[in-house]
Design a protein around this motif. Structure first.
Motif, PDB file in Angstrom:
ATOM      1  N   ALA A  23       8.780  -1.643  -1.402  1.00  0.00           N
ATOM      2  CA  ALA A  23       8.172  -0.336  -2.020  1.00  0.00           C
ATOM      3  C   ALA A  23       7.136  -0.025  -0.892  1.00  0.00           C
ATOM      4  O   ALA A  23       6.554  -0.897  -0.292  1.00  0.00           O
ATOM      5  CB  ALA A  23       7.722  -0.691  -3.218  1.00  0.00           C
ATOM      6  N   GLU A  24       6.668   1.265  -1.026  1.00  0.00           N
ATOM      7  CA  GLU A  24       5.823   1.987  -0.063  1.00  0.00           C
ATOM      8  C   GLU A  24       4.770   2.386  -1.024  1.00  0.00           C
ATOM      9  O   GLU A  24       4.862   2.854  -2.187  1.00  0.00           O
ATOM     10  CB  GLU A  24       6.293   3.043   0.655  1.00  0.00           C
ATOM     11  N   GLY A  25       3.341   2.209  -0.587  1.00  0.00           N
ATOM     12  CA  GLY A  25       2.391   2.660  -1.279  1.00  0.00           C
ATOM     13  C   GLY A  25       1.332   3.155  -0.408  1.00  0.00           C
ATOM     14  O   GLY A  25       1.419   3.492   0.876  1.00  0.00           O
ATOM     15  N   GLU A  26       0.380   3.725  -0.955  1.00  0.00           N
ATOM     16  CA  GLU A  26      -0.829   4.166   0.082  1.00  0.00           C
ATOM     17  C   GLU A  26      -2.165   3.854  -0.423  1.00  0.00           C
ATOM     18  O   GLU A  26      -2.313   3.811  -1.907  1.00  0.00           O
ATOM     19  CB  GLU A  26      -0.820   5.692   0.028  1.00  0.00           C
ATOM     20  N   ASN A  27      -3.111   3.332   0.257  1.00  0.00           N
ATOM     21  CA  ASN A  27      -4.243   2.820  -0.269  1.00  0.00           C
ATOM     22  C   ASN A  27      -5.574   3.317   0.590  1.00  0.00           C
ATOM     23  O   ASN A  27      -5.281   3.162   1.937  1.00  0.00           O
ATOM     24  CB  ASN A  27      -4.608   1.430  -0.303  1.00  0.00           C
ATOM     25  N   ALA A  28      -6.475   4.014   0.311  1.00  0.00           N
ATOM     26  CA  ALA A  28      -7.451   4.594   1.054  1.00  0.00           C
ATOM     27  C   ALA A  28      -6.995   5.559   2.244  1.00  0.00           C
ATOM     28  O   ALA A  28      -7.200   5.495   3.444  1.00  0.00           O
ATOM     29  CB  ALA A  28      -8.437   3.686   1.631  1.00  0.00           C
ATOM     30  N   GLY A  29      -5.762   6.187   2.063  1.00  0.00           N
ATOM     31  CA  GLY A  29      -5.221   7.176   2.764  1.00  0.00           C
ATOM     32  C   GLY A  29      -4.203   6.620   3.952  1.00  0.00           C
ATOM     33  O   GLY A  29      -3.648   7.253   4.856  1.00  0.00           O
ATOM     34  N   THR A  30      -4.001   4.879   3.892  1.00  0.00           N
ATOM     35  CA  THR A  30      -2.955   4.700   4.737  1.00  0.00           C
ATOM     36  C   THR A  30      -2.018   3.899   3.851  1.00  0.00           C
ATOM     37  O   THR A  30      -2.300   3.245   3.042  1.00  0.00           O
ATOM     38  CB  THR A  30      -3.546   3.411   5.820  1.00  0.00           C
ATOM     39  N   PRO A  31      -0.714   4.003   4.662  1.00  0.00           N
ATOM     40  CA  PRO A  31       0.306   3.363   3.884  1.00  0.00           C
ATOM     41  C   PRO A  31       0.394   1.839   3.862  1.00  0.00           C
ATOM     42  O   PRO A  31      -0.260   1.220   4.761  1.00  0.00           O
ATOM     43  CB  PRO A  31       1.541   3.977   4.692  1.00  0.00           C
ATOM     44  N   PHE A  32       1.061   1.277   2.952  1.00  0.00           N
ATOM     45  CA  PHE A  32       1.303  -0.188   3.098  1.00  0.00           C
ATOM     46  C   PHE A  32       2.677  -0.325   2.510  1.00  0.00           C
ATOM     47  O   PHE A  32       3.187   0.484   1.681  1.00  0.00           O
ATOM     48  CB  PHE A  32       0.504  -0.940   2.154  1.00  0.00           C
TER      49      PHE A  32
END
Length: 161
Positions: A23-32
């Motif tokens: 899965a992909e996500g985003e935190n504080a504008g950067t992907p993880f």
């Protein structure tokens, strides 16, 4: 189910019946990225895997997305392979999910015996020179961290309809 067949069943779940999801996500504008095994409920049901071992590898990214360089990614893959080989040998420790992004990779393992897990970890890492790893152990008897990942993925899938 006897203890032996139960442990063989668990071993099968992480060897021949193994599956991983991404899965992909985003935190504080950067992907993880999060890689996880969606089928670990039988481990939870034993109520024996109550400790979570977090292995953290901090790295310096060369891209705006804060992902590892190809060289670091290769070393991380080698280390993960070794760790799985040693830590999961007797299905007493299991890798549940892996987080990558924001200049860190975290491997989250659940174990029934932290002392044995640490011995196996040391064996696995003896193949390498010094690695930039930090270890943390937490009580997580209900696998809350793991279940929150699964829940987050279900929510993400629901949102895509």
């Amino acid at each position: 189910m006897s203890h032996a067949s139960s442990s063989e069943h668990l071993k099968a779940l992480i060897t021949q019946d193994d599956t991983w999801s991404m899965a992909e996500g985003e935190n504080a504008g950067t992907p993880f990225l999060v890689r996880f095994r969606p089928h670990l409920q039988p481990f939870i049901n034993t109520h024996q895997f109550t400790k979570r071992l977090i292995i953290l590898w901090n790295y310096v990214s060369e891209d705006e997305y804060l992902f590892p360089t190809p060289e670091d990614a290769d070393m991380m893959a080698d280390a993960e392979e070794r760790l799985i080989h040693h830590l999961e040998a007797n299905a007493q420790t299991v890798l549940a999910f892996v987080f990558t992004g924001q200049e860190r990779r975290e491997w989250h393992w659940y174990t029934s015996d932290m002392a044995v897990a640490q011995e196996q970890l040391n064996e696995a890492l003896s193949y390498f020179g010094p690695l930039p790893l930090e270890l943390t152990a937490e009580d997580d008897p209900d696998w809350e961290e793991y279940l929150s990942i699964l829940e987050g993925m279900e929510d993400a899938e629901d949102g895509e309809d």
